[in-house]
Design a protein around this motif. Structure first.
Motif, PDB file in Angstrom:
ATOM      1  N   LEU A   3       0.818  -1.212   0.000  1.00 35.50           N
ATOM      2  CA  LEU A   3       0.000   0.000   0.000  1.00 35.50           C
ATOM      3  C   LEU A   3       0.859   1.273   0.000  1.00 35.50           C
ATOM      4  N   ARG A   4       1.928   1.268   0.726  1.00 36.50           N
ATOM      5  CA  ARG A   4       2.822   2.438   0.756  1.00 36.50           C
ATOM      6  C   ARG A   4       3.399   2.703  -0.640  1.00 36.50           C
ATOM      7  N   ALA A   9       3.132   5.757  -5.810  1.00 35.63           N
ATOM      8  CA  ALA A   9       2.943   5.743  -7.258  1.00 35.63           C
ATOM      9  C   ALA A   9       1.939   6.802  -7.731  1.00 35.63           C
ATOM     10  N   ILE A  10       1.018   7.214  -6.871  1.00 32.00           N
ATOM     11  CA  ILE A  10       0.040   8.239  -7.274  1.00 32.00           C
ATOM     12  C   ILE A  10       0.350   9.611  -6.655  1.00 32.00           C
ATOM     13  N   GLU A  11       1.472   9.711  -5.978  1.00 29.67           N
ATOM     14  CA  GLU A  11       1.837  10.961  -5.302  1.00 29.67           C
ATOM     15  C   GLU A  11       1.840  12.164  -6.245  1.00 29.67           C
ATOM     16  N   ASP A  12       2.487  12.049  -7.400  1.00 29.63           N
ATOM     17  CA  ASP A  12       2.580  13.183  -8.321  1.00 29.63           C
ATOM     18  C   ASP A  12       1.199  13.614  -8.819  1.00 29.63           C
ATOM     19  N   LEU A  39     -14.920  15.246  -9.595  1.00 27.73           N
ATOM     20  CA  LEU A  39     -15.560  14.238 -10.452  1.00 27.73           C
ATOM     21  C   LEU A  39     -14.588  13.709 -11.500  1.00 27.73           C
ATOM     22  N   ALA A  40     -13.781  14.577 -12.067  1.00 27.03           N
ATOM     23  CA  ALA A  40     -12.789  14.137 -13.055  1.00 27.03           C
ATOM     24  C   ALA A  40     -11.751  13.227 -12.406  1.00 27.03           C
ATOM     25  N   ALA A  41     -11.344  13.561 -11.184  1.00 26.90           N
ATOM     26  CA  ALA A  41     -10.333  12.755 -10.490  1.00 26.90           C
ATOM     27  C   ALA A  41     -10.858  11.378 -10.093  1.00 26.90           C
ATOM     28  N   GLY A 112      -7.170  10.466  -3.116  1.00 28.21           N
ATOM     29  CA  GLY A 112      -6.134   9.436  -2.994  1.00 28.21           C
ATOM     30  C   GLY A 112      -6.633   8.207  -2.251  1.00 28.21           C
ATOM     31  N   ALA A 113      -7.366   8.430  -1.166  1.00 26.60           N
ATOM     32  CA  ALA A 113      -7.945   7.303  -0.418  1.00 26.60           C
ATOM     33  C   ALA A 113      -8.918   6.529  -1.290  1.00 26.60           C
TER      34      ALA A 113
END
Length: 147
Positions: A3-4, A9-12, A39-41, A112-113
Motif C-alpha cells: 500500500l505504501r 505511485a500516485i503521489e505526483d 468528479l474528473a479525479a 487518494g484514499a
C-alpha cells in the motif's frame, strides 16, 4: 506492491490535483469548478457517485467485496475569503480567495484514499463512503449534507 508503494505511485497525480484545486478556490456551498475537478479525479473508479442538490457536494460509495460496516471518510472543499500573497506557480487565481485552511489538501487526500481503496475493494468487508463537503467555513455544509 504494498500500500505504501501504491500511494507513492500516485503521489505526483495527487500533488497536481491539490495544486489545481489551490488555483481555483471557491467559497460557500456552490463550488462548481471544485466539484468538476473532483468528479474528473474519480472518473473510472468503481464508485457509486451522487452530487448534491442545492450545493456542489460529491458523495462516492465504494462497495467492498463482502458484508461489513459502512465507514465514512470526509473531506471539506471550500476556501476562505483571504488574499493570497505567494509567488508559487499554483497561486490562487481568484482575487481575495484562497485555500488558507488546507481544504485543497483534504480534497486531494480523499481522492487518494478513494483510488487506493478502490484498487483493494475485493478485500474490503463493507462499504466506504467518500464525502466531499462544501460549505465547511461558516455555511453549515455538514447540515446541508445531512439534510
Amino acid at each position: 506492491m504494498n500500500l505504501r508503494e501504491e500511494a507513492a505511485a500516485i503521489e505526483d497525480e495527487l500533488i497536481a490535483l491539490r495544486r489545481e484545486l489551490h488555483r481555483i478556490p471557491e467559497i460557500g456551498l456552490e463550488l462548481p469548478k471544485t466539484q468538476a475537478a473532483v468528479l474528473a479525479a474519480l472518473d473510472g473508479l468503481p464508485l457509486e457517485i451522487t452530487t448534491g442538490e442545492g450545493l456542489s457536494s460529491v458523495t462516492a460509495v465504494l462497495h467492498g467485496g463482502g458484508p461489513g460496516p459502512v465507514v465514512l471518510l470526509r473531506g471539506d472543499m471550500d476556501a476562505l475569503p483571504v488574499a493570497e500573497e505567494s509567488d508559487a506557480d499554483y497561486v490562487s487565481g481568484h482575487d481575495g480567495v484562497m485555500h488558507a485552511c488546507g481544504h485543497d489538501l483534504h480534497t486531494a487526500g480523499l481522492v487518494g484514499a478513494a483510488r487506493l481503496l478502490s484498487a483493494h475493494r475485493a478485500e474490503l468487508a463493507g462499504d466506504v463512503v467518500f464525502m466531499f463537503q462544501p460549505g465547511e467555513e461558516g455555511f453549515d455544509g455538514a447540515g446541508h449534507m445531512i439534510a
